[in-house]
Enzyme design. Sequence first.
Site, short mmCIF file in Angstrom:
data_model
loop_
_atom_site.label_atom_id
_atom_site.label_comp_id
_atom_site.label_asym_id
_atom_site.label_seq_id
_atom_site.Cartn_x
_atom_site.Cartn_y
_atom_site.Cartn_z
N TYR A 68 1.38 -5.56 12.14
CA TYR A 68 0.89 -4.58 11.55
C TYR A 68 2.00 -3.52 11.47
CZ TYR A 68 -2.15 -0.98 9.52
OH TYR A 68 -2.82 0.07 8.67
N TRP A 73 -0.37 -5.56 -1.95
CA TRP A 73 -0.32 -5.00 -0.72
C TRP A 73 -1.38 -5.63 -0.02
CZ3 TRP A 73 3.42 -3.37 2.74
CH2 TRP A 73 2.87 -2.79 3.90
N TRP A 74 -2.62 -5.31 -0.22
CA TRP A 74 -3.51 -5.64 0.39
C TRP A 74 -3.69 -7.14 0.54
CZ3 TRP A 74 -7.43 -2.93 -3.66
CH2 TRP A 74 -7.56 -1.64 -3.46
N TYR A 105 0.34 11.34 5.51
CA TYR A 105 -0.60 9.99 5.96
C TYR A 105 -0.28 9.44 7.18
CZ TYR A 105 -2.88 5.55 4.44
OH TYR A 105 -3.83 4.65 4.27
N HIS A 136 4.31 -2.13 8.10
CA HIS A 136 4.34 -0.79 7.79
C HIS A 136 5.48 0.11 8.04
CE1 HIS A 136 -0.09 -1.05 7.26
NE2 HIS A 136 -0.07 -0.16 6.47
#
Length: 104
Positions: free
Chosen positions: A18, A76-77, A41, A22
């Site tokens: 993950y 992306w999802w 963010y 990112h």
Amino acid sequence: METIAFRMRLHPGKQDEYRRRHDAIWPELADALRAAGISDYWIFLDDDTHHLFAVLRRPADHRIAQLAETDVMRRWWAYMADLMATGPDGRPVEKALEPMFHLE
């Protein structure tokens, strides 16, 4: 500007991947997030529960809802779906968090 927070769930043992994904966020996705009004963010991980806690700022005229309609967000999802809990539409399952305290 409004600050919001929400929770997602990472599958156990997937935190390194993950983070790697990112760290190499697609430039066109970062551009789409900014264009929707998202700023400052952050995503935090609770190793004990595998919960991801996201915090971001957005203006009153944000366009976050429209992100779901973009090709880059859907890609992306799909790219992240093997790492986290997702709904039938492929988007991450999110739980909005209620602000309990703020100190400026």
